[in-house]
Design a protein around this motif. Structure first.
Motif, PDB file in Angstrom:
ATOM      1  N   GLN A  72      61.954  38.422   8.362  1.00 13.99           N
ATOM      2  CA  GLN A  72      61.776  37.047   8.826  1.00 13.99           C
ATOM      3  C   GLN A  72      61.284  36.208   7.649  1.00 13.99           C
ATOM      4  O   GLN A  72      60.357  36.597   6.937  1.00 13.99           O
ATOM      5  CB  GLN A  72      60.767  36.976   9.977  1.00 13.99           C
ATOM      6  CG  GLN A  72      60.569  35.566  10.536  1.00 13.99           C
ATOM      7  CD  GLN A  72      59.588  35.533  11.694  1.00 13.99           C
ATOM      8  OE1 GLN A  72      58.909  36.524  11.973  1.00 13.99           O
ATOM      9  NE2 GLN A  72      59.503  34.400  12.377  1.00 13.99           N
ATOM     10  N   GLN A  74      60.067  32.263   6.628  1.00 11.67           N
ATOM     11  CA  GLN A  74      59.684  30.911   7.046  1.00 11.67           C
ATOM     12  C   GLN A  74      59.560  30.035   5.802  1.00 11.67           C
ATOM     13  O   GLN A  74      58.959  30.440   4.806  1.00 11.67           O
ATOM     14  CB  GLN A  74      58.364  30.918   7.806  1.00 11.67           C
ATOM     15  CG  GLN A  74      58.444  31.623   9.148  1.00 11.67           C
ATOM     16  CD  GLN A  74      57.119  31.619   9.889  1.00 11.67           C
ATOM     17  OE1 GLN A  74      56.059  31.379   9.301  1.00 11.67           O
ATOM     18  NE2 GLN A  74      57.163  31.894  11.188  1.00 11.67           N
ATOM     19  N   ASP A  90      62.820  28.489  10.079  1.00  6.83           N
ATOM     20  CA  ASP A  90      62.369  29.825  10.440  1.00  6.83           C
ATOM     21  C   ASP A  90      63.606  30.659  10.748  1.00  6.83           C
ATOM     22  O   ASP A  90      64.363  30.343  11.663  1.00  6.83           O
ATOM     23  CB  ASP A  90      61.438  29.767  11.659  1.00  6.83           C
ATOM     24  CG  ASP A  90      60.756  31.102  11.951  1.00  6.83           C
ATOM     25  OD1 ASP A  90      61.285  32.146  11.515  1.00  6.83           O
ATOM     26  OD2 ASP A  90      59.698  31.090  12.599  1.00  6.83           O
ATOM     27  N   SER A  91      63.822  31.683   9.949  1.00 10.41           N
ATOM     28  CA  SER A  91      64.989  32.540  10.205  1.00 10.41           C
ATOM     29  C   SER A  91      64.835  33.300  11.505  1.00 10.41           C
ATOM     30  O   SER A  91      65.822  33.809  12.043  1.00 10.41           O
ATOM     31  CB  SER A  91      65.161  33.539   9.066  1.00 10.41           C
ATOM     32  OG  SER A  91      64.125  34.511   9.093  1.00 10.41           O
ATOM     33  N   GLU A  92      63.584  33.383  11.984  1.00  3.68           N
ATOM     34  CA  GLU A  92      63.218  34.269  13.085  1.00  3.68           C
ATOM     35  C   GLU A  92      63.553  35.713  12.693  1.00  3.68           C
ATOM     36  O   GLU A  92      63.903  35.993  11.545  1.00  3.68           O
ATOM     37  CB  GLU A  92      63.889  33.838  14.394  1.00  3.68           C
ATOM     38  CG  GLU A  92      63.475  32.420  14.798  1.00  3.68           C
ATOM     39  CD  GLU A  92      64.057  31.978  16.117  1.00  3.68           C
ATOM     40  OE1 GLU A  92      65.075  32.566  16.542  1.00  3.68           O
ATOM     41  OE2 GLU A  92      63.477  31.061  16.732  1.00  3.68           O
ATOM     42  N   ARG A  93      63.401  36.616  13.596  1.00  7.14           N
ATOM     43  CA  ARG A  93      63.584  38.032  13.250  1.00  7.14           C
ATOM     44  C   ARG A  93      65.076  38.339  13.122  1.00  7.14           C
ATOM     45  O   ARG A  93      65.829  38.232  14.086  1.00  7.14           O
ATOM     46  CB  ARG A  93      62.951  38.927  14.317  1.00  7.14           C
ATOM     47  CG  ARG A  93      62.908  40.416  13.980  1.00  7.14           C
ATOM     48  CD  ARG A  93      62.196  41.179  15.091  1.00  7.14           C
ATOM     49  NE  ARG A  93      61.942  42.564  14.745  1.00  7.14           N
ATOM     50  CZ  ARG A  93      62.801  43.574  14.972  1.00  7.14           C
ATOM     51  NH1 ARG A  93      63.979  43.320  15.561  1.00  7.14           N
ATOM     52  NH2 ARG A  93      62.480  44.815  14.634  1.00  7.14           N
TER      53      ARG A  93
END
Length: 980
Positions: A72, A74, A90-93
């Motif tokens: 992840q 940010q 935010d790429s997120e998971r």
């Protein structure tokens, strides 16, 4: 390729149970190839960066098979003023094993000239918890359209003078106190060189000889600095010193463009959103400062009486100097040649401790088998603990009255700082040389003088005139650089000791990422000499030598050394810049020159022009970044087609050349030059095929594969002597180059050609007759074709001609690589003691002696083995290589004090998120592995029909070659293979 992964249909089991413990954060994070921890002011020149990181093993040496399963990232903007909007991504998971070249994936590009920060975390196979977040990592983006940004500023001028040697310029400016300063960004280009001061302070003191050398009319580099902390409300001052550099100096064959000049812009942003600018214009004033003369080749003259201590501070008033208005001067870039002002997107040249960072631990022998006795014989300065960044003399002598000669103990590149004390107006003179004068034939006695004839037209001569400070004064040059081991001081008013001299090593900033040591003092010294020679020849461009009236970007030298250089040092940005410089001077028909920048000699000799495809391919190999291939593919293809155009007129039999297999050892002649040129042509077509296959260019791949086969058949037809069963005149070089090319030597002739090569080497008492091109191919060729014993014997030789002769001859002890095999016997015309072109063998140390092969499909560790009867030549090695995934280490011993007879004990470290295959070679002809152990546990034995005893290992035995292969994941391992 997102990670190193083999597709062998085999399975590596994950050890242990998943635990509930938070992992340490990723480390050694990179953005746009820059190591974030090594940058004071991190600037990227792309709106869509990529990220790389390494995974910690949680300080658990026994932890194995660690793989990333998700990450992840940010990223957010940093507001400079109230007018700025906050941007967050935010790429997120993301479920992915990819940990190198991970792309920024938001739909919106990053803004130009903005400030950002990012952090990341990962999930791995050893924990169901995420790792800790990294600390926030701060960076800023450059002005992406920099040329347009600068050239459209109507009041922005290049300034300098045609009336005087204006090498100090200054301007004062008022910063209002209506709102706090939140950002102050400088873009500056001072050519040839500059040093930059704000309010009396050097903004980046270790940064030297800036900007990098280019073909100025096509590409002039601009640097950027964040000076926010240097600016305060009220009066401020900026000062810039200028030097001639490669722009207006006395360099051989280099255009003299005119006097030095400055381009400068400072943009200040206040918290309330208002901005102000300070530009280079005719409100600046300048004078000739304390530097009276400066030249890359010929040194510097410095009159300390002309120093003005506060010249770059506000309120400065100088009644003793003639400060005059700066003139407006033409831009160095040519509109007719589509010249551009471009951000300097590579680490700068630095001096001293900031120049070299070290990623390998050369002092930790916990996981290797070498002892202090194995390592004590190397001559020259050590990189350990930063001691190689600033050298102290090891001795001083006074051959005549008034002269001090200091021996640094190491052929180095840089200059010396000298502490002096004397009367005002006294002149002190400094000379630099690689070696001492040879003893007189009549007496056999040395005069103690230095030998400077091999510098040719370069004097390497500095002059300092004291200001008469009773507390003493220190001099070091500003706008010159020298290659030397011996430093001679004449006319010093006070006696000098070794404590009065220290010499910073100067080169493009880089990271030492490779370390190779062994039980062989000869090989260790060669490795030392290669690393020091390579460092001395990375000076914003890869140079041939650092001392005489040359120091040019010879393409042949760059092509031969790049593989070695990338094993030893982190130089991706350095070589990407050089590829851009090559493309700058590529003609519309694809031709490139022998020398870059300021190229001359179109078209290049094929073994010099090969720098373009070779450097491109080697960067891809070492960094696993196919984007590099995409960027330069069309340029490589155009170059190959240009050589093909010449070939269409001549065929291989008369293919054009200029240099051939340069400087074979006298009295050996050079072999057929057309064959040598043809080797490079076939090599480059083969590289182009590889590139096209990686990029999925199927049509090109098929077309060039067919063309290569045509060339291979022609090479054999026109150069093979059917009556004698060898190539050309039978010399070693011709056989080596033919054998090194794939599919050139027919199978029914290969053994005969090889035997002729071996016979010739034997007839010369196991010595080579090869020049720079064929020497680079010789050692891998022998090791890959069953003659590794001979390769190690050759590298271990100390008699002429050999690498070992360079430091065991009765005349001089080399600490870098010579230009000529017989340097002490040759005249001064072309006789550098620091030339990197023969350093190509250094790549073989990593790829064959240690056996580390990095590719897009995985990590292979296959140390080549000398036979039992020759193991005294190389019984132990230790190799560390810092890759984008982490540290790879290979150590082994065959010393029977460490292991049983007919066996090898080998320690291997594989970094997290990596899989590897470890290959064990038979230790003597006809031998078979009978037992393979790891950590004292049998994992395979011949007695049990090859049954694999440990479920955590996949083991294969090749019944044809008797090679043993073990497939492993990350971690530390100690194997023992026993043969009979």
């Amino acid at each position: 390729m997102s990670r190193l992964l083999f597709n062998f249909g085999l399975f590596v089991f994950i050890l242990g149970c998943v635990v509930h413990a938070q992992l340490p954060s990723p480390f050694d994070v990179r953005i746009d190839h820059y190591k974030t921890g090594a940058m004071h002011d991190l600037v990227i020149n792309t709106p869509r960066p990529r990220f790389s990181w390494k995974i910690s093993n949680n300080n658990e040496p026994s932890q194995r098979n660690t793989e990333q399963i998700a990450y992840q990232i940010q990223l957010e903007s940093i507001k400079v003023s109230v007018k700025d909007n906050l941007f967050q991504w935010d790429s997120e998971r993301i479920v992915s094993t990819q940990s190198i070249h991970v792309p920024y994936a938001d739909r919106s590009d990053l803004s130009a000239g903005a400030r950002y920060r990012f952090r990341l975390r990962i999930w791995t196979s050893v924990s169901n918890e995420s790792s800790e977040w990294t600390d926030w990592i701060y960076f800023r983006t450059a002005i992406f359209n920099l040329n347009e940004y600068l050239t459209e500023k109507a009041n922005l001028l290049w300034i300098g003078s045609t009336k005087i040697n204006m090498n100090e310029l200054r301007k004062e400016f008022l910063v209002p106190n209506t709102s706090p300063v939140r950002s102050a960004i400088v873009y500056i280009s001072g050519i040839g060189y500059y040093q930059f001061y704000i309010n009396g302070y050097n903004v980046d003191p270790s940064r030297k000889l800036d900007p990098g050398w280019t073909t100025f009319e096509i590409r002039t580099l601009v640097a950027t600095f964040d000076v926010t902390s240097n600016i305060s409300a009220g009066m401020n001052a900026v000062g810039v010193k200028l030097g001639n550099g490669w722009y207006s100096g006395e360099q051989l064959g280099i255009p003299t463009y005119g006097p030095p000049r400055l381009l400068f812009t400072l943009n200040i942003t206040f918290q309330n959103g208002e901005q102000m600018q300070v530009l280079s214009d005719q409100t600046w004033s300048g004078r000739q400062g304390s530097i009276l003369r400066d030249s890359v080749y010929n040194g510097e003259s410095y009159d300390a009486r002309n120093e003005r201590a506060d010249w770059a501070r506000p309120g400065f008033n100088d009644s003793l100097s003639a400060w005059i208005m700066a003139d407006s001067l033409p831009s160095p870039v040519s509109e007719a040649r589509n010249g551009q002002l471009i951000l300097q997107d590579m680490p700068p040249i630095r001096a001293g401790f900031d120049a070299l960072h070290i990623e390998t631990d050369m002092s930790n022998h916990e996981r290797d088998y070498l002892t202090s006795m194995n390592l004590k014989h190397t001559q020259g300065a050590s990189f350990r603990d930063g001691r190689g960044s600033v050298l102290k003399p090891i001795s001083v002598s006074q051959p005549t009255v008034g002269i001090h000669t200091f021996d640094l103990g190491q052929n180095m590149v840089g200059w010396c700082r000298v502490r002096l004390r004397g009367l005002r107006g006294v002149g002190v003179y400094f000379r630099h040389a690689e070696i001492l004068a040879q003893p007189l034939h009549s007496t056999g006695q040395s005069t103690g003088g230095i030998y400077t004839e091999n510098l040719r037209g370069a004097t390497q001569f500095d002059t300092y005139i004291l200001r008469g400070d009773p507390n003493g004064e220190i001099y070091e040059p500003t706008f010159t650089v020298h290659g030397f081991r011996y430093f001679q001081v004449s006319g010093a008013p006070n006696p000098l000791t070794v404590d009065d001299v220290e010499c910073p090593v100067v080169h493009s900033e880089t990271v030492l990422k490779g370390n190779f040591t062994s039980s062989s003092p000869i090989i260790n010294q060669i490795q030392h000499n290669i690393q020091w020679g390579q460092l001395g020849n990375i000076m914003s461009v890869p140079t041939d030598c650092p001392q005489r009236d040359e120091r040019r970007g010879w393409m042949g030298d760059a092509a031969l050394s790049v593989n070695e250089a990338l094993y030893n040092f982190d130089l991706i940005k350095f070589y990407l810049n050089f590829l851009n410089l090559i493309c700058d001077v590529q003609q519309s028909n694809g031709a490139i020159p022998d020398v870059v920048p300021n190229g001359g000699g179109y078209p290049a000799d094929p073994n010099w022009g090969t720098a373009l495809p070779t450097i491109t391919w080697q960067l891809y190999r070492h960094y696993n970044d196919s984007q590099i291939l995409s960027t330069y593919y069309d340029h490589v293809r155009a170059y190959v087609e240009n050589v093909r155009g010449g070939y269409n007129n001549t065929g291989l039999v008369n293919l054009a050349y200029q240099f051939g297999d340069w400087v074979p050892p006298p009295p050996q002649p050079m072999t057929n030059e057309h064959l040598i040129a043809s080797f490079a042509f076939l090599h480059d077509v083969s590289v182009l095929i590889n590139m096209s296959q990686v990029l999925g260019k199927t049509a090109d791949s098929q077309a060039y594969s067919a063309f290569y086969q045509q060339l291979a058949e022609e090479f054999h037809r026109v150069f093979f002597n059917t009556a004698a069963n060898y190539y050309a005149d039978g010399m070693q070089s011709a056989q080596v180059l033919a054998l090194a090319l794939p599919n050139v030597v027919p199978e029914n002739a290969r053994a005969t050609v090889f035997n002729h090569l071996l016979s010739d080497i034997s007839a010369k008492n196991n010595h080579v007759s090869t020049g720079i091109v064929s020497t680079a191919q010789l050692y891998p060729l022998l090791s890959d074709n069953g003659h590794h014993d001979l390769a190690v014997e050759l590298i271990s030789s100390t008699t002429y001609p050999s690498y070992g002769y360079m430091f065991t001859n009765p005349y001089e002890n080399a600490t870098t690589i010579w230009e000529l095999w017989d340097a002490p016997s040759e005249g001064p015309g072309m006789n550098s003691r620091n030339h990197i072109m023969y350093g190509s063998v250094g790549a073989w140390f990593y790829s064959h002696l240690a056996g580390i092969d990095l590719s897009s499909t995985g990590l292979t560790i296959r140390p080549r083995m000398v036979s039992e009867t020759k193991k005294h030549l190389l019984s132990k090695i230790n190799c560390q290589l810092s890759t984008l995934y982490g540290l790879v280490q290979v150590s082994y011993t065959r010393d029977e004090r460490d292991t049983v007879a007919n066996s090898i004990l080998m320690s291997v470290v594989v970094p997290p998120n990596t899989q590897a295959k470890v290959v064990f070679e038979p230790l003597f002809p006809g031998s078979r592995c009978i037992t393979l152990l790891e950590g004292n546990q049998i994992i395979w034995s011949l007695a049990n029909a090859g049954f694999t005893h440990a479920r955590n290992f996949a083991v294969e035995r090749d019944t044809r070659t008797d090679l043993m292969t073990v497939y492993i994941g990350s971690g530390q391992y100690e194997f023992q293979a026993v043969w009979q």
